[in-house]
Each structure stands twice: as C-alpha cells, then as structure tokens.
Design a protein around this motif. Structure first.
Motif, mmCIF file in Angstrom:
data_model
loop_
_atom_site.group_PDB
_atom_site.id
_atom_site.type_symbol
_atom_site.label_atom_id
_atom_site.label_comp_id
_atom_site.label_asym_id
_atom_site.label_seq_id
_atom_site.Cartn_x
_atom_site.Cartn_y
_atom_site.Cartn_z
ATOM 1 N N LYS A 165 28.793 32.434 34.668
ATOM 2 C CA LYS A 165 28.909 32.270 36.074
ATOM 3 C C LYS A 165 29.839 33.331 36.569
ATOM 4 O O LYS A 165 30.733 33.745 35.916
ATOM 5 C CB LYS A 165 29.640 31.021 36.186
ATOM 6 C CG LYS A 165 29.338 30.382 37.869
ATOM 7 C CD LYS A 165 29.914 29.153 38.091
ATOM 8 C CE LYS A 165 29.774 28.774 39.438
ATOM 9 N NZ LYS A 165 30.283 27.321 39.659
ATOM 10 N N ALA A 166 29.486 33.800 37.695
ATOM 11 C CA ALA A 166 30.654 34.615 38.735
ATOM 12 C C ALA A 166 30.781 34.006 39.848
ATOM 13 O O ALA A 166 29.928 33.592 40.629
ATOM 14 C CB ALA A 166 30.016 35.944 38.633
ATOM 15 N N THR A 167 32.027 33.782 40.107
ATOM 16 C CA THR A 167 32.330 33.438 41.644
ATOM 17 C C THR A 167 33.575 34.009 42.229
ATOM 18 O O THR A 167 34.271 34.681 41.275
ATOM 19 C CB THR A 167 32.507 32.036 41.341
ATOM 20 O OG1 THR A 167 32.680 31.408 42.710
ATOM 21 C CG2 THR A 167 33.725 31.455 40.724
ATOM 22 N N PHE A 221 38.667 40.320 44.597
ATOM 23 C CA PHE A 221 38.200 40.118 43.062
ATOM 24 C C PHE A 221 37.303 38.808 42.713
ATOM 25 O O PHE A 221 37.839 37.750 43.649
ATOM 26 C CB PHE A 221 39.568 40.138 42.482
ATOM 27 C CG PHE A 221 40.231 41.132 42.453
ATOM 28 C CD1 PHE A 221 39.840 42.456 41.792
ATOM 29 C CD2 PHE A 221 41.534 41.310 43.263
ATOM 30 C CE1 PHE A 221 40.764 43.622 41.938
ATOM 31 C CE2 PHE A 221 42.303 42.353 43.164
ATOM 32 C CZ PHE A 221 42.019 43.522 42.449
ATOM 33 N N SER A 222 36.309 39.085 42.338
ATOM 34 C CA SER A 222 35.613 37.934 41.708
ATOM 35 C C SER A 222 35.804 37.730 40.196
ATOM 36 O O SER A 222 36.281 38.794 39.749
ATOM 37 C CB SER A 222 34.008 38.226 42.083
ATOM 38 O OG SER A 222 33.727 39.386 41.055
ATOM 39 N N HIS A 223 35.542 36.464 39.602
ATOM 40 C CA HIS A 223 35.852 36.264 38.379
ATOM 41 C C HIS A 223 34.508 35.969 37.575
ATOM 42 O O HIS A 223 33.630 35.045 38.340
ATOM 43 C CB HIS A 223 37.048 35.307 38.186
ATOM 44 C CG HIS A 223 38.267 35.916 38.799
ATOM 45 N ND1 HIS A 223 38.723 35.633 39.799
ATOM 46 C CD2 HIS A 223 39.262 36.321 37.961
ATOM 47 C CE1 HIS A 223 40.004 36.313 39.723
ATOM 48 N NE2 HIS A 223 40.471 36.797 38.757
ATOM 49 N N GLY A 224 34.371 36.232 36.518
ATOM 50 C CA GLY A 224 32.926 35.780 35.842
ATOM 51 C C GLY A 224 33.461 35.601 34.325
ATOM 52 O O GLY A 224 34.502 35.853 33.778
ATOM 53 N N PHE A 225 32.482 34.809 33.789
ATOM 54 C CA PHE A 225 32.711 34.432 32.272
ATOM 55 C C PHE A 225 31.123 34.206 31.581
ATOM 56 O O PHE A 225 30.427 33.729 32.167
ATOM 57 C CB PHE A 225 33.721 33.262 32.119
ATOM 58 C CG PHE A 225 33.473 32.285 33.112
ATOM 59 C CD1 PHE A 225 34.279 32.095 34.239
ATOM 60 C CD2 PHE A 225 32.438 31.147 33.044
ATOM 61 C CE1 PHE A 225 34.172 31.053 35.176
ATOM 62 C CE2 PHE A 225 32.335 29.993 34.007
ATOM 63 C CZ PHE A 225 32.823 30.145 35.274
#
Ligand SMILES: [Zn+2]
Length: 242
Positions: free
Chosen positions: A151-153, A222-226
């Motif tokens: 997911k990235a958000t 900034f977006s974060h994803g994992f």
C-alpha cells in the motif's frame, strides 16, 4: 526495448514468466529529456503495463502543476501543454481546478504555487505500483496478492510519526535516491528480521497534497508506502493502522 525484460516475473503482479517488456518504475514523461537516461526499469506484464500507463497518462499531465521542485516550471512549459492538447476532457477539468496562491516552504522566498484537485485514488494506486517496482528493482522480489500487502498513502501527522519511527528501525539495507533533481525523491528500508518487509517515503514532482483529517487540514509532499508479507504475525493488525 531490450530482451532482458522478456519472460521474467512481472514486478507488479508477480506472475512468473509473464513480462513482455521493461517498464520505467517512475514514468519517463515526468522528467525533462536530459534526465530520462538510467531511470529504474523492471519487467512488467502487458496487463500491469496497461494499467500503469493509464495512471501515468493522467498523472504526468497533472502533477507538475503542483510541483515545487526546480524542474516543475520547465515541465509545465515544455511538456504539459502538448500532452493536454491530446486530452480535452482533462484539460477542461484542470482549467477549472487550478488556483494560484503564494506559498513559502521552510522560509524560502514566496512563490506562486498551484493547487489542483487530484484523484487521490489514482495517485495512491500509482504510488503503490511504484513501491512494488522499487522493491523489485532494489531488492529483487515481487509481491503477489496472495502473500503480501502492498500500500502507499498520504498519512496524517500522527500516521507519519508512526511511519518515521518504522523507517528509523534496524534495517538490513537502505536506499535513498533523487531522480531528475527532485522530480522523484525516495528512501526505503528493508527490515532486518523480514527482508521482504520494506518501508518507503516518496515525493513526486515535489507536489504538496492537501488532505483533511476530521477538522484538521494538512498538507504534505511525502507519501509513505510498504510491502508486508502476510506471513508476519502482526501483518493484518499493522495494515489496519493505515
Ligand atoms: Zn503484471
């Protein structure tokens, strides 16, 4: 396109042997011509390539309008108009949505910046594909839907704080890259205990995305994803946080 990407595992859906071509993880059209060499490429199947191209068609026309990085204005002047010519529907929507305002970032001189309504779902879907592409490019694994959450958000302040703590954890590998002088900036870590547990922080075109969290309005670039293997005991609980 060279043969080296043919018949490989698709970096996006993890289908073995399915790739027909190489795909630029971050679309070349985001970058000025002189920065288009040596961008990360991965094998992709036709289906994933098609899905990603559609998202790229939309986002490469839109994101440079919100950009703060040094290439944003050039991108706007040189690349966007030609692309918009070809898409009248999108051009009409942009013309209605574009508002100019003055902003200052970290004490920099005030400058004009555009705000645009972005289809958040398309943007996060695209960033999710980028996370898959980067995990494959740097660390050689692809995430199938059965065994991984990906997911990235864009997170709230609280969510970002949690995520930043995760990014400072003990890592077996780290990567920090700036592509095209700020067009796409990212950093990623690979967990020490679980090599396919990875966390990413990304900014695309330096564009700030506005979001609301209850009554609170926030703005972030900034977006974060994992990537999270489902075999990790806390995987589901972790996913429910985001
Ligand atoms: Zn695929």
């Amino acid at each position: 396109m060279s043969k080296r990407f043919k018949g490989k595992t698709c970096a996006y859906c993890a289908m073995p042997g399915a790739s027909g071509t190489g795909d630029h993880v971050v679309c070349r059209a985001f970058f000025p011509v002189e920065d288009r060499d040596n961008l990360p490429q991965v094998p992709a199947c036709d289906r994933c390539n098609g899905t990603k191209s559609e998202l790229e068609h939309y986002l490469t026309s839109l994101m440079p309008f919100g950009g703060q990085h040094q290439n944003a204005h050039r991108a706007l002047a040189e690349m966007v108009p030609a692309r918009l010519e070809k898409n009248h529907k999108l051009r009409a929507a942009l013309a209605m949505g574009l508002k100019q305002r003055f902003v200052s970032f970290n004490g920099s001189p005030w400058q004009m910046a555009g705000t645009l309504p972005v289809d958040g779902e398309k943007l996060t879907q695209y960033l999710g594909l980028i996370v898959r592409g980067l995990a494959y490019y740097h660390w050689g694994f692809a995430c199938d839907a059965q065994n991984y959450f990906v997911k990235a958000t864009y997170l709230t302040e609280k969510g970002s704080a949690i995520f930043e703590r995760l990014m400072s954890l003990d890592a077996s590998a780290r990567v920090v890259r700036d592509l095209g002088h700020g067009v796409f900036h990212y950093s990623g870590i690979r967990s020490n205990g679980h090599p396919e547990l990875t966390f990413w922080r990304m900014s695309l075109c330096g564009a700030e995305v506005a979001a609301t969290d209850g009554d609170k309005r926030m703005q972030t670039r900034f977006s974060h994803g994992f990537t999270v293997p489902k075999s990790i005991p806390a995987a589901e609980k972790f996913m429910s946080l985001f």
